[in-house]
Design a protein around this motif. Structure first.
Motif, PDB file in Angstrom:
ATOM      1  N   LEU A   1       0.816  -1.205   0.000  1.00 45.84           N
ATOM      2  CA  LEU A   1       0.000   0.000   0.000  1.00 45.84           C
ATOM      3  C   LEU A   1       0.851   1.257   0.000  1.00 45.84           C
ATOM      4  O   LEU A   1       0.464   2.267  -0.598  1.00 45.84           O
ATOM      5  CB  LEU A   1      -0.917   0.005   1.216  1.00 45.84           C
ATOM      6  CG  LEU A   1      -2.109  -0.914   1.036  1.00 45.84           C
ATOM      7  CD1 LEU A   1      -2.875  -1.017   2.326  1.00 45.84           C
ATOM      8  CD2 LEU A   1      -3.008  -0.365  -0.038  1.00 45.84           C
ATOM      9  N   GLU A   2       1.999   1.196   0.652  1.00 45.06           N
ATOM     10  CA  GLU A   2       2.850   2.378   0.654  1.00 45.06           C
ATOM     11  C   GLU A   2       3.374   2.644  -0.746  1.00 45.06           C
ATOM     12  O   GLU A   2       3.467   3.802  -1.173  1.00 45.06           O
ATOM     13  CB  GLU A   2       4.015   2.191   1.639  1.00 45.06           C
ATOM     14  CG  GLU A   2       3.567   2.317   3.076  1.00 45.06           C
ATOM     15  CD  GLU A   2       4.637   1.901   4.045  1.00 45.06           C
ATOM     16  OE1 GLU A   2       5.618   1.269   3.631  1.00 45.06           O
ATOM     17  OE2 GLU A   2       4.480   2.199   5.244  1.00 45.06           O
ATOM     18  N   ILE A   3       3.689   1.589  -1.487  1.00 43.21           N
ATOM     19  CA  ILE A   3       4.168   1.780  -2.854  1.00 43.21           C
ATOM     20  C   ILE A   3       3.048   2.349  -3.721  1.00 43.21           C
ATOM     21  O   ILE A   3       3.263   3.282  -4.517  1.00 43.21           O
ATOM     22  CB  ILE A   3       4.695   0.453  -3.440  1.00 43.21           C
ATOM     23  CG1 ILE A   3       5.821  -0.070  -2.572  1.00 43.21           C
ATOM     24  CG2 ILE A   3       5.148   0.638  -4.853  1.00 43.21           C
ATOM     25  CD1 ILE A   3       6.456  -1.324  -3.094  1.00 43.21           C
ATOM     26  N   VAL A   4       1.832   1.809  -3.567  1.00 43.98           N
ATOM     27  CA  VAL A   4       0.699   2.336  -4.328  1.00 43.98           C
ATOM     28  C   VAL A   4       0.498   3.811  -4.003  1.00 43.98           C
ATOM     29  O   VAL A   4       0.252   4.639  -4.884  1.00 43.98           O
ATOM     30  CB  VAL A   4      -0.594   1.553  -3.984  1.00 43.98           C
ATOM     31  CG1 VAL A   4      -1.802   2.264  -4.525  1.00 43.98           C
ATOM     32  CG2 VAL A   4      -0.521   0.163  -4.542  1.00 43.98           C
ATOM     33  N   CYS A   5       0.652   4.137  -2.732  1.00 43.93           N
ATOM     34  CA  CYS A   5       0.484   5.511  -2.272  1.00 43.93           C
ATOM     35  C   CYS A   5       1.497   6.441  -2.943  1.00 43.93           C
ATOM     36  O   CYS A   5       1.136   7.498  -3.450  1.00 43.93           O
ATOM     37  CB  CYS A   5       0.671   5.518  -0.758  1.00 43.93           C
ATOM     38  SG  CYS A   5      -0.418   6.633   0.091  1.00 43.93           S
ATOM     39  N   VAL A   6       2.764   6.022  -2.951  1.00 43.51           N
ATOM     40  CA  VAL A   6       3.802   6.868  -3.555  1.00 43.51           C
ATOM     41  C   VAL A   6       3.520   7.082  -5.027  1.00 43.51           C
ATOM     42  O   VAL A   6       3.568   8.201  -5.543  1.00 43.51           O
ATOM     43  CB  VAL A   6       5.198   6.221  -3.402  1.00 43.51           C
ATOM     44  CG1 VAL A   6       6.234   7.047  -4.100  1.00 43.51           C
ATOM     45  CG2 VAL A   6       5.547   6.070  -1.959  1.00 43.51           C
ATOM     46  N   TYR A   7       3.186   6.009  -5.713  1.00 36.83           N
ATOM     47  CA  TYR A   7       2.912   6.135  -7.141  1.00 36.83           C
ATOM     48  C   TYR A   7       1.714   7.036  -7.387  1.00 36.83           C
ATOM     49  O   TYR A   7       1.711   7.865  -8.283  1.00 36.83           O
ATOM     50  CB  TYR A   7       2.674   4.744  -7.751  1.00 36.83           C
ATOM     51  CG  TYR A   7       3.913   4.175  -8.384  1.00 36.83           C
ATOM     52  CD1 TYR A   7       4.837   3.464  -7.634  1.00 36.83           C
ATOM     53  CD2 TYR A   7       4.177   4.397  -9.729  1.00 36.83           C
ATOM     54  CE1 TYR A   7       5.983   2.973  -8.213  1.00 36.83           C
ATOM     55  CE2 TYR A   7       5.324   3.903 -10.315  1.00 36.83           C
ATOM     56  CZ  TYR A   7       6.227   3.189  -9.557  1.00 36.83           C
ATOM     57  OH  TYR A   7       7.372   2.703 -10.131  1.00 36.83           O
ATOM     58  N   GLY A   8       0.664   6.857  -6.579  1.00 38.28           N
ATOM     59  CA  GLY A   8      -0.528   7.676  -6.760  1.00 38.28           C
ATOM     60  C   GLY A   8      -0.240   9.149  -6.572  1.00 38.28           C
ATOM     61  O   GLY A   8      -0.602   9.985  -7.403  1.00 38.28           O
ATOM     62  N   TYR A   9       0.441   9.482  -5.491  1.00 40.15           N
ATOM     63  CA  TYR A   9       0.734  10.885  -5.243  1.00 40.15           C
ATOM     64  C   TYR A   9       1.744  11.444  -6.234  1.00 40.15           C
ATOM     65  O   TYR A   9       1.708  12.638  -6.547  1.00 40.15           O
ATOM     66  CB  TYR A   9       1.229  11.078  -3.803  1.00 40.15           C
ATOM     67  CG  TYR A   9       0.108  11.106  -2.801  1.00 40.15           C
ATOM     68  CD1 TYR A   9      -0.182  10.000  -2.016  1.00 40.15           C
ATOM     69  CD2 TYR A   9      -0.686  12.235  -2.655  1.00 40.15           C
ATOM     70  CE1 TYR A   9      -1.219  10.023  -1.108  1.00 40.15           C
ATOM     71  CE2 TYR A   9      -1.720  12.267  -1.753  1.00 40.15           C
ATOM     72  CZ  TYR A   9      -1.984  11.159  -0.980  1.00 40.15           C
ATOM     73  OH  TYR A   9      -3.013  11.189  -0.082  1.00 40.15           O
ATOM     74  N   SER A  10       2.633  10.590  -6.750  1.00 38.45           N
ATOM     75  CA  SER A  10       3.609  11.118  -7.704  1.00 38.45           C
ATOM     76  C   SER A  10       2.952  11.486  -9.017  1.00 38.45           C
ATOM     77  O   SER A  10       3.517  12.231  -9.802  1.00 38.45           O
ATOM     78  CB  SER A  10       4.717  10.094  -7.949  1.00 38.45           C
ATOM     79  OG  SER A  10       4.226   9.034  -8.736  1.00 38.45           O
ATOM     80  N   LEU A  11       1.733  10.973  -9.266  1.00 35.87           N
ATOM     81  CA  LEU A  11       1.051  11.321 -10.506  1.00 35.87           C
ATOM     82  C   LEU A  11       0.385  12.683 -10.434  1.00 35.87           C
ATOM     83  O   LEU A  11      -0.139  13.159 -11.432  1.00 35.87           O
ATOM     84  CB  LEU A  11      -0.009  10.268 -10.842  1.00 35.87           C
ATOM     85  CG  LEU A  11       0.507   8.923 -11.342  1.00 35.87           C
ATOM     86  CD1 LEU A  11      -0.650   7.977 -11.539  1.00 35.87           C
ATOM     87  CD2 LEU A  11       1.254   9.104 -12.644  1.00 35.87           C
TER      88      LEU A  11
END
Lengths: 193, 293
Positions: free
Chosen positions: B199-209
């Motif tokens: 979930l932390e990886i998904v979070c980083v990717y989501g916010y980086s978009l």
């Protein structure tokens, strides 16, 4: 459904009566949307008839003629329907996941009813488009859609904002903004054949 | 405060042994007032964080990784389980967005902003906004390019929304999944100090978009050079957020593997950006061949 019920306190009532009552309830909610005040009517006696009527009206007006259906054009009837209901369900889920204390159907009811200003905008746009295309035409439509969009947002926020804890209100309201923005965009870009 | 640290370690020991002793005594959210003053990094802890997480006392990503399986107290078929992914306040979401816009070298996005409270609100709604931003501004830019051409018939291009949605959501979920799998696999070979949960990886990717949203809006400007510059800037910012987040996770590994991983992350990101740009302005290239008829 209307035939099965009889309104209490009115023995021997003919069956159309509950239908009139439902219609009156729907009409009353329309009024509440048009003049948004902080009131509980929409939340307390939720129903989904109003949203259904509005959604069908909007989808009928937005759909294109069948000759155009092969080209990559505007949305079809089913697409509008899916967008509206899928969008409303997503926003409701989002609101509940954030910890809002509004029930699923109450939220759907509010979101559906607050499409009323945009449906009115669609009607006006279609009428204005009969006068022929042109920049003035576009400016008028743009103005109408912007005003109705703002109206929808204000109406739905008046009803929904209280159901969220204050530190998450903006998080719950933003998807509503996005939802009505997309519908407004579909209305504004509608071009008849 | 040393006293708080001692308390934290004590809680960790007690809770761990008690959980080990009673595996089915699922610690539901019992707010013990004595355990709530958790001054780790204090302010960013939302008010709703009162499940296992408090009792087990994990505040670092490494401890999170060890206890990731026990973080959620509710079983996955209940609604409360999913509510834990939306346990963020408005200011937290804004902070995370700000963090994704300003990559500071040495500051890890996950460490600084997410701190074992990954949320799904940000990734989901940022992706949704991005989908509509790309579709609408693509439509607008087409319209503006062909303004005044008599033969151009405006179409809203509604199909673009579905295509854009598929691509962006697939990227935001599948790439983190693949990356997480890869990192887990490397972790089994080389012990890393830092590792992230899925979930932390998904979070980083989501916010980086997020940076792509204003980029997509600015893409309405019909100058090719401007569009490419905007893409480069967006790619630079979000790419560096990703690189700086994942570098600590692979640093311990074989040098070449580490570099290859980070390069792949940046490359995939570049593919997404360039792909979006090409599909965005590709229509106009096609139409300009058809229209002078």
């Amino acid at each position: 459904m209307a035939e099965a019920e009889e309104s209490p306190g009115d023995p021997g009532t003919a069956s159309p009566r509950p239908l009139m009552r439902d219609l009156k309830a729907v009409g009353k909610k329309f009024m509440h949307v048009l003049y948004p005040r902080k009131s509980n009517t929409l939340l307390r006696d939720w129903d989904l008839w109003g949203p259904l009527i509005l959604c069908v009206t909007l989808a009928l007006m937005l759909q294109r003629d069948s000759a155009d259906s092969e080209k990559d054009g505007g949305p079809q009837f089913a697409e509008v329907f899916v967008i509206v209901w899928f969008g409303a369900v997503t926003i409701t889920l989002n609101s509940k996941l954030l910890g809002g204390n509004i029930s699923f159907f109450q939220s759907l009811c509010v979101l559906g009813y607050c499409i009323l200003p945009l449906t009115v905008a669609m009607l006006i746009c279609r009428l204005v488009l009969l006068a022929g295309p042109g920049p003035v035409n576009f400016m008028v439509r743009l103005f109408v859609v912007i005003v109705m969009f703002a109206w929808s947002i204000v109406a739905s926020t008046a009803f929904l904002a209280d159901s969220q804890p204050p530190n998450r209100r903006a998080l719950a309201v933003y998807p509503v903004f996005l939802f009505y923005f997309v519908i407004s965009w579909m209305i504004l870009t509608f071009t008849p054949q | 405060m040393a006293a708080v640290d001692d308390l934290q370690f004590e809680e960790f020991g007690d809770a761990a042994t008690s959980v080990a002793a009673n595996p089915d005594a699922t610690t539901v959210s019992i707010e013990d007032p004595g355990e709530t003053p958790k001054h780790q990094t204090g302010a960013l802890r939302g008010s709703g964080r009162e499940e296992d997480d408090e009792l087990l006392g994990n505040d670092d990503s490494d401890k999170t990784e060890l206890l990731a399986g026990q973080k959620k107290s509710s079983p996955f078929w209940t609604f409360e389980y999913y509510q834990t992914f939306f346990d963020v306040d408005t200011y937290q979401v804004f902070d995370r967005i700000k963090g994704s816009l300003l990559p500071i070298p040495g500051k890890n996005f996950v460490r600084l902003y997410i701190r074992s409270n990954p949320d799904l609100y940000g990734p989901f709604w940022i992706c949704a906004t991005l989908v509509f931003a790309i579709a609408i501004s693509g439509n607008l830019s087409n319209f503006l390019i062909h303004l005044g051409e008599k033969t151009y018939h405006y179409v809203p291009e509604f199909r673009k929304v579905s295509i854009a949605a598929t691509i962006i959501y697939a990227y935001a979920w599948l790439v983190p999944f693949a990356l997480w799998g890869f990192l887990m696999w490397r972790n089994s070979k080389v012990m890393n100090i830092v590792s992230y949960s899925f979930l932390e990886i998904v979070c980083v990717y989501g916010y980086s978009l997020f940076i792509y949203i204003p980029t997509a809006i600015l893409w309405i400007i019909p100058q090719k050079a401007v569009r490419w510059i905007l893409v480069m800037i967006a790619l630079g910012i979000s790419g560096s957020v990703l690189a700086m987040t994942f570098w600590p996770a692979v640093r311990e590994d074989n040098r070449r593997v580490a570099l290859a991983t980070v390069m792949t992350i940046v490359l995939l990101h570049m593919l997404l950006s360039v792909g979006c740009l090409v599909s965005f302005s590709g229509e106009h290239v096609l139409l300009s061949q058809i229209s002078p008829d």
